[in-house]
Structure formats: structure tokens, C-alpha cells
Scaffold this motif. Structure first.
Motif, PDB file in Angstrom:
ATOM      1  N   ARG A  63      47.014 -49.643  83.217  1.00  0.00           N
ATOM      2  CA  ARG A  63      48.022 -49.852  84.212  1.00  0.00           C
ATOM      3  C   ARG A  63      48.951 -47.938  84.607  1.00  0.00           C
ATOM      4  O   ARG A  63      49.273 -47.761  83.928  1.00  0.00           O
ATOM      5  N   PHE A  64      49.641 -48.517  85.825  1.00  0.00           N
ATOM      6  CA  PHE A  64      49.524 -47.224  86.640  1.00  0.00           C
ATOM      7  C   PHE A  64      50.678 -48.126  88.058  1.00  0.00           C
ATOM      8  O   PHE A  64      50.749 -48.508  88.439  1.00  0.00           O
ATOM      9  N   ASP A  65      51.632 -46.399  87.873  1.00  0.00           N
ATOM     10  CA  ASP A  65      52.952 -46.638  88.773  1.00  0.00           C
ATOM     11  C   ASP A  65      51.793 -46.369  89.884  1.00  0.00           C
ATOM     12  O   ASP A  65      51.594 -45.462  90.456  1.00  0.00           O
ATOM     13  N   ASN A  66      51.930 -47.466  91.144  1.00  0.00           N
ATOM     14  CA  ASN A  66      51.279 -47.226  92.560  1.00  0.00           C
ATOM     15  C   ASN A  66      52.569 -46.223  93.042  1.00  0.00           C
ATOM     16  O   ASN A  66      53.681 -45.635  93.423  1.00  0.00           O
ATOM     17  N   ARG A  67      51.910 -45.331  94.177  1.00  0.00           N
ATOM     18  CA  ARG A  67      52.734 -44.030  94.983  1.00  0.00           C
ATOM     19  C   ARG A  67      53.839 -44.565  94.896  1.00  0.00           C
ATOM     20  O   ARG A  67      53.663 -46.398  95.756  1.00  0.00           O
ATOM     21  N   ASP A  68      54.635 -43.987  95.560  1.00  0.00           N
ATOM     22  CA  ASP A  68      56.356 -44.458  95.853  1.00  0.00           C
ATOM     23  C   ASP A  68      57.011 -45.853  95.214  1.00  0.00           C
ATOM     24  O   ASP A  68      57.345 -46.313  95.722  1.00  0.00           O
ATOM     25  N   ALA A  69      56.235 -45.636  93.882  1.00  0.00           N
ATOM     26  CA  ALA A  69      56.569 -46.870  93.299  1.00  0.00           C
ATOM     27  C   ALA A  69      57.117 -46.179  91.141  1.00  0.00           C
ATOM     28  O   ALA A  69      56.239 -45.108  91.068  1.00  0.00           O
ATOM     29  N   VAL A  99      42.161 -55.079  88.483  1.00  0.00           N
ATOM     30  CA  VAL A  99      42.566 -57.020  88.638  1.00  0.00           C
ATOM     31  C   VAL A  99      44.269 -56.283  88.932  1.00  0.00           C
ATOM     32  O   VAL A  99      45.072 -55.438  89.206  1.00  0.00           O
ATOM     33  N   GLY A 100      43.914 -57.108  90.364  1.00  0.00           N
ATOM     34  CA  GLY A 100      45.517 -56.651  91.273  1.00  0.00           C
ATOM     35  C   GLY A 100      46.611 -57.918  91.507  1.00  0.00           C
ATOM     36  O   GLY A 100      46.248 -59.300  91.847  1.00  0.00           O
ATOM     37  N   MET A 101      47.664 -57.367  91.568  1.00  0.00           N
ATOM     38  CA  MET A 101      48.580 -58.983  92.153  1.00  0.00           C
ATOM     39  C   MET A 101      49.785 -58.605  93.300  1.00  0.00           C
ATOM     40  O   MET A 101      49.799 -57.396  93.481  1.00  0.00           O
ATOM     41  N   SER A 102      49.283 -60.014  94.283  1.00  0.00           N
ATOM     42  CA  SER A 102      49.756 -58.912  95.062  1.00  0.00           C
ATOM     43  C   SER A 102      49.082 -58.168  96.121  1.00  0.00           C
ATOM     44  O   SER A 102      47.968 -57.978  96.063  1.00  0.00           O
ATOM     45  N   MET A 103      50.157 -57.515  96.481  1.00  0.00           N
ATOM     46  CA  MET A 103      50.217 -56.385  97.406  1.00  0.00           C
ATOM     47  C   MET A 103      48.541 -55.409  96.214  1.00  0.00           C
ATOM     48  O   MET A 103      47.549 -54.904  96.667  1.00  0.00           O
ATOM     49  N   GLY A 104      49.146 -55.450  94.783  1.00  0.00           N
ATOM     50  CA  GLY A 104      47.581 -55.222  94.105  1.00  0.00           C
ATOM     51  C   GLY A 104      46.772 -55.877  94.025  1.00  0.00           C
ATOM     52  O   GLY A 104      45.364 -55.108  93.912  1.00  0.00           O
ATOM     53  N   GLY A 105      46.416 -56.994  94.188  1.00  0.00           N
ATOM     54  CA  GLY A 105      45.407 -57.675  94.880  1.00  0.00           C
ATOM     55  C   GLY A 105      44.528 -57.125  96.135  1.00  0.00           C
ATOM     56  O   GLY A 105      43.198 -57.024  96.179  1.00  0.00           O
ATOM     57  N   GLN A 145      55.547 -48.835 101.156  1.00  0.00           N
ATOM     58  CA  GLN A 145      53.769 -49.585 101.060  1.00  0.00           C
ATOM     59  C   GLN A 145      53.957 -50.548 102.049  1.00  0.00           C
ATOM     60  O   GLN A 145      52.680 -51.640 102.277  1.00  0.00           O
ATOM     61  N   MET A 146      55.324 -51.546 102.092  1.00  0.00           N
ATOM     62  CA  MET A 146      55.349 -52.724 103.424  1.00  0.00           C
ATOM     63  C   MET A 146      54.126 -52.037 104.233  1.00  0.00           C
ATOM     64  O   MET A 146      53.864 -52.972 105.285  1.00  0.00           O
ATOM     65  N   ALA A 147      54.691 -51.321 104.902  1.00  0.00           N
ATOM     66  CA  ALA A 147      53.949 -50.580 106.020  1.00  0.00           C
ATOM     67  C   ALA A 147      52.199 -50.476 105.859  1.00  0.00           C
ATOM     68  O   ALA A 147      51.423 -50.984 107.104  1.00  0.00           O
ATOM     69  N   ALA A 148      52.039 -50.132 104.911  1.00  0.00           N
ATOM     70  CA  ALA A 148      50.268 -49.841 104.507  1.00  0.00           C
ATOM     71  C   ALA A 148      50.075 -51.125 104.515  1.00  0.00           C
ATOM     72  O   ALA A 148      48.650 -52.316 104.838  1.00  0.00           O
ATOM     73  N   VAL A 149      50.837 -52.162 103.822  1.00  0.00           N
ATOM     74  CA  VAL A 149      50.803 -53.988 103.841  1.00  0.00           C
ATOM     75  C   VAL A 149      49.851 -54.594 105.794  1.00  0.00           C
ATOM     76  O   VAL A 149      49.171 -54.946 106.198  1.00  0.00           O
ATOM     77  N   ILE A 150      51.061 -53.978 106.326  1.00  0.00           N
ATOM     78  CA  ILE A 150      51.026 -55.112 107.417  1.00  0.00           C
ATOM     79  C   ILE A 150      49.935 -53.803 108.962  1.00  0.00           C
ATOM     80  O   ILE A 150      49.203 -54.812 109.553  1.00  0.00           O
ATOM     81  N   GLY A 200      51.978 -54.941  92.241  1.00  0.00           N
ATOM     82  CA  GLY A 200      52.382 -55.153  94.123  1.00  0.00           C
ATOM     83  C   GLY A 200      53.335 -54.638  94.425  1.00  0.00           C
ATOM     84  O   GLY A 200      54.023 -53.907  93.961  1.00  0.00           O
ATOM     85  N   LEU A 201      53.745 -55.459  95.096  1.00  0.00           N
ATOM     86  CA  LEU A 201      55.120 -54.607  96.439  1.00  0.00           C
ATOM     87  C   LEU A 201      56.348 -54.067  95.685  1.00  0.00           C
ATOM     88  O   LEU A 201      56.950 -55.045  95.450  1.00  0.00           O
ATOM     89  N   GLY A 202      56.474 -52.814  95.476  1.00  0.00           N
ATOM     90  CA  GLY A 202      57.719 -52.905  95.039  1.00  0.00           C
ATOM     91  C   GLY A 202      57.680 -52.668  93.195  1.00  0.00           C
ATOM     92  O   GLY A 202      58.670 -52.105  92.808  1.00  0.00           O
ATOM     93  N   LEU A 203      56.514 -52.911  92.900  1.00  0.00           N
ATOM     94  CA  LEU A 203      56.732 -53.433  90.821  1.00  0.00           C
ATOM     95  C   LEU A 203      56.039 -51.630  90.932  1.00  0.00           C
ATOM     96  O   LEU A 203      55.128 -51.275  91.323  1.00  0.00           O
ATOM     97  N   GLN A 204      56.760 -52.218  89.329  1.00  0.00           N
ATOM     98  CA  GLN A 204      56.327 -51.219  88.556  1.00  0.00           C
ATOM     99  C   GLN A 204      55.137 -51.320  87.702  1.00  0.00           C
ATOM    100  O   GLN A 204      55.041 -52.532  87.329  1.00  0.00           O
TER     101      GLN A 204
END
Length: 310
Positions: free
Chosen positions: A57-63, A118-124, A219-224, A32-36
Motif C-alpha cells: 500500500r502507499f499514500d498517493n501524492r498529495d495525501a 487493486v484500486g478503490m474509487s479514484m484509486g480504481g 487530486q479532484m482536478a486530476a479526476v475531472i 481513493g480521493l484524499g484517502l491514505q
């Protein structure tokens, strides 16, 4: 380990890296957002492995330890949010579709043709984008405490917004731990106990591993800016499970219900007393349903490398 995908270096942890789980069906976990990648509960990861799955599992870009795109600058979230409210299409530094391509790039780099996503929060949200971008790569989809992104859905309550908008007095590990402790306590599950000392230790380990507030804002801007995903969810054909806490104060339960309503045949699992986290008590409720879902959608003779992409 580091892999190259979509022009980035992404940090990956693969339970099949030693070859012993190469023939198992793969579960790709998207954070999810800001998570690792380390923020996935160990009990959930181990439970999936014990059930016969290879977990990636992997770290998203910017995390985490993946590429941080600081050259893209820090987005003005007020402006991005205003564009969204006015019905305009915001232009974030990158999109959730870009992040979905990162996830597919991880599969490519590991030679995995198809996976349970499988994704949680932004990962979903990213997982939903993966299922839209490359349906042939997705054995099943699971969206946990996430949203369709549809206009008109409820947002965080006022006390949560207040916690999110507060800033730590400094960037010291002590101040950061206190800052994130307040946030995680505010959004956490009211009916499931979390030991404060354990939570502090997890936050400290995470902060020491990586801390990138600017990356989280991107990441938050990408969500919005992901304004048209909801209208496309009806195209998803992967077997889908939506899991959501009925006491989620950050992404309200209505967001999970809307996601399940939009995806044909999706199954909804609402959990009483679950907030926007995965404490051990919630994991105990999530794992059986998740494993059942994954097994039902797994090929009878799975081969992680069969038909693999180069």
C-alpha cells in the motif's frame, strides 16, 4: 517507509518488507480521493495476506505522508468542471496518468516486476491507467466503486453534493471529525452497520496522521481532467474484476457497469446495499470474490523479484 518514485517521496507499507513474503504474488492497493494507505480496511489487508499474497500500500501524492505538491497551488474546480462540460480538455496541476506512474514507481522501487493492481474509487481510475500504461506489469486489475469516466454517466445525488460542498467551521480535530463523519455517513452503505464510535476513532487517527484539503482538490482536478480514459479501456487485456455497490450515492452503480462493459472480459460483482465505503460486512462479501480473481490470475510459480525492474 519512504521510497523515491517519479520525482516524489511516497510513503509505502509492504507486508513483504522483511523478506518473508518475497516470493508471494503481489497485490498493489491504490487509495481513493484524499484517502491514505491506512484507510484500507485492516480485515481486507489481513485477508489478502492470509490467502498467500504480499500486500503493498502507499499514500498517493498529495495525501498522507507522501509528497504534498503545494507549490502547484489550489485549482479552480468550477473552471476545470466547466471546461469538461464544454468538451474542452482541462489542465489540472497533474493527471491521473502521473499518479499511475507513481504507482509503477512504487513497484520499481521495491523491485516488483508484476502485480495485481487493486484500486478503490479514484484509486480504481488510477489502476485502470496503470493497466493502460504498462500492461506487462499487471497480473490482474480490480476496480472497486470506481468509474470509466465516460461522459453522460450519472453523478452524485443532490444531498451528497451538499455534504461535499460544506466546509468544517475550523481546522480543529474535533470539527474535522464531525465534518468527515457527516460525509462518510452520507455516502456509506445503507444495509451494513458501521459503529459510530469506531468510525470517529478512524477519522481522528487519519486526521492526525495527515490532513490536506488543498491536496484533495488537486487530486479532484486530476479526476475531472481525465477525459479520454473511457475510450481507451477496450485496450485492457488484464483479467478484470469490477466491484460496485448497488446503493452507491457518490459514484452510482451505472458507473461500475459502464467500466465492466468497456473492458473486454471484465467480470462484474454488484453488491446490494453497498454504498461508497468498505464496512466489515461488505469486506466479507468482497474478499472471497477478490481472492478467487487474484488466484486465477497468479502465475503458478510466482516470484515477486523475478524479472524485477531496477
Amino acid at each position: 517507509m519512504k521510497i523515491k518514485a517519479n520525482g516524489l517521496e511516497l510513503e509505502v507499507e509492504d507486508s513483504g518488507a522483511d523478506g518473508t513474503q518475497a516470493e508471494r504474488p503481489v497485490v498493489l492497493l491504490i487509495s481513493g480521493l484524499g484517502l491514505q494507505l491506512t484507510d484500507w480496511p485492516p480485515a481486507l489487508v489481513q485477508g489478502l495476506q492470509d490467502a498467500g499474497f504480499r500486500v503493498v500500500r502507499f499514500d498517493n501524492r498529495d495525501a498522507g505522508l507522501s509528497t504534498h505538491l503545494d507549490a502547484l497551488g489550489v485549482p479552480n474546480l468550477l473552471w476545470v468542471g466547466l471546461q469538461h462540460r464544454l468538451g474542452l480538455k482541462p489542465r489540472p496541476p497533474y493527471t491521473l496518468e502521473d499518479m499511475a506512474r507513481d504507482a509503477l514507481g512504487v513497484l520499481d522501487a521495491l523491485g516488483i516486476a508484476r502485480a495485481h493492481v487493486v484500486g478503490m474509487s479514484m484509486g480504481g481510475m488510477i489502476a485502470q491507467r496503470v493497466a493502460l500504461l504498462a500492461p506487462e506489469r499487471v497480473l490482474s486489475l480490480t476496480s472497486i466503486m470506481s468509474s470509466s469516466g465516460a461522459r453522460g454517466l450519472p453523478g452524485p445525488d443532490s444531498r451528497i453534493l451538499k455534504s461535499l460542498l460544506q466546509r468544517p467551521p475550523s481546522g480543529s480535530p474535533l470539527d474535522l471529525v464531525e465534518h468527515y463523519l457527516r460525509i462518510f455517513t452520507a455516502i456509506g452503505s445503507p444495509d451494513f452497520h458501521v459503529d459510530e464510535a469506531e468510525l470517529r476513532a478512524r477519522i481522528l487517527a487519519s486526521v492526525r496522521r495527515s490532513h490536506s484539503p488543498a491536496g484533495t482538490l488537486r487530486q479532484m482536478a486530476a479526476v475531472i481532467g481525465d477525459v479520454d480514459r473511457a475510450e481507451r479501456l477496450g485496450r485492457i487485456r488484464a483479467p478484470t474484476l469490477v466491484i460496485h455497490g448497488k446503493a452507491d450515492p457518490l459514484v452510482p452503480y451505472a458507473c461500475g457497469l459502464d467500466t465492466a462493459r468497456r473492458i473486454p472480459g471484465a467480470r462484474m460483482l454488484g453488491i446490494e446495499g453497498m454504498g461508497h465505503d468498505l464496512p466489515s460486512g461488505v469486506v466479507e462479501r468482497v474478499l472471497p470474490a477478490l481472492i478467487e480473481h487474484l488466484r486465477a490470475a497468479s502465475p503458478e510459480r510466482p516470484g515477486a523479484t523475478e524479472g524485477a525492474h531496477p
